[in-house]
Motif scaffolding. Sequence first.
Motif, PDB file in Angstrom:
ATOM      1  N   PHE A 193       4.455  12.050   0.434  1.00 38.40           N
ATOM      2  CA  PHE A 193       3.349  11.098   0.353  1.00 38.40           C
ATOM      3  C   PHE A 193       2.013  11.818   0.179  1.00 38.40           C
ATOM      4  O   PHE A 193       0.956  11.221   0.348  1.00 38.40           O
ATOM      5  CB  PHE A 193       3.315  10.221   1.606  1.00 38.40           C
ATOM      6  N   CYS A 244       2.366   2.830   2.454  1.00 33.70           N
ATOM      7  CA  CYS A 244       2.390   2.796   0.989  1.00 33.70           C
ATOM      8  C   CYS A 244       1.036   2.387   0.419  1.00 33.70           C
ATOM      9  O   CYS A 244       0.596   2.918  -0.615  1.00 33.70           O
ATOM     10  CB  CYS A 244       3.472   1.830   0.509  1.00 33.70           C
ATOM     11  N   ILE A 260       2.474   0.896  -4.697  1.00 41.77           N
ATOM     12  CA  ILE A 260       3.028   0.394  -3.438  1.00 41.77           C
ATOM     13  C   ILE A 260       4.516   0.113  -3.592  1.00 41.77           C
ATOM     14  O   ILE A 260       5.333   0.500  -2.747  1.00 41.77           O
ATOM     15  CB  ILE A 260       2.277  -0.874  -2.980  1.00 41.77           C
ATOM     16  N   GLN A 308       6.534   3.393  -3.654  1.00 38.42           N
ATOM     17  CA  GLN A 308       6.678   4.063  -2.358  1.00 38.42           C
ATOM     18  C   GLN A 308       7.569   3.260  -1.413  1.00 38.42           C
ATOM     19  O   GLN A 308       8.306   3.836  -0.612  1.00 38.42           O
ATOM     20  CB  GLN A 308       5.301   4.288  -1.731  1.00 38.42           C
ATOM     21  N   LEU A 309       7.526   1.941  -1.500  1.00 32.63           N
ATOM     22  CA  LEU A 309       8.438   1.118  -0.696  1.00 32.63           C
ATOM     23  C   LEU A 309       9.891   1.437  -1.052  1.00 32.63           C
ATOM     24  O   LEU A 309      10.762   1.491  -0.178  1.00 32.63           O
ATOM     25  CB  LEU A 309       8.155  -0.370  -0.927  1.00 32.63           C
TER      26      LEU A 309
END
Length: 275
Positions: free
Chosen positions: A119, A61, A94, A97-98
């Motif tokens: 991604f 991420c 971050i 994406q987590l």
Amino acid sequence: MPLKEAIKYLGVSKSLLQNSKEIMPFKIGGRIFCSKQELASWKEKREKRTFYLILEDYARCFDFAVAMYYKGYTVVDWGTARKREAGQNLTNWIRGQLGEIAVQKFFKKNFNLEVELDFDLHKEIVPQDIIGVKEGTAFRNPKTKVAIKATKFQNSYLILGTADVEPENRKSDIYILTRIDLPDDHLLRIAKDELEELLKKQKHFDSYKNKLSGFKPIPCEVVGFAYRQELEKIDNTEQLAKILGTRNPSGARYVKVAGKLRDSIEEWKQIIKKL
């Protein structure tokens, strides 16, 4: 159980307990209480749908966030023209994406379904977060449009801007809410050793050296989901300010309180069938 004890028992904020509608406090003689059975049930539910993402997940991420930043993507705060600084941008990317990885793990663990996340970097914002569903040995395109939204671990709402819901090329069929317990100092944690070496001779180092912490697995909760038609459009400034925790927000938002999201295994199975 009295409210203060309930907050301590769950390890949540007063705001989440009172506003998320996941637990329904009640009054007795002017004091606020919560059902012990309801608290225990919710605590168990939250533990089951929380995944602890490791350094490898975080690095994936972080790599995406840094690439986004140096690609020139910038984000402005809702309702303002103020651009966010690098640290805030990195944290938001971050966290987002987590949340996607948490959903990926949730589907695999509970339904043995493998999904592919995007991604890659694109010139324009990609509206859908799940770009592939595994059948046999290969991935196919999803049949349903899914957006995954991440918020802080103590937040009570799924909140979406109009750009995420209204345009034909951006809207999704299903919106999933995740809550991410990303520490405020996460950027310091991954550089703990380097920071100690850099700062050890500085004036104030002794005042914080024992507070510098290394990386720990990050709790990520898959809260539930809503279909697009179940979202409530809110444009009342006073109501939005209360939900967003900001003053004088502009524009409308689409909102669903966490306690009203779909979260049963049977309801998740319906999504699996649609994917």
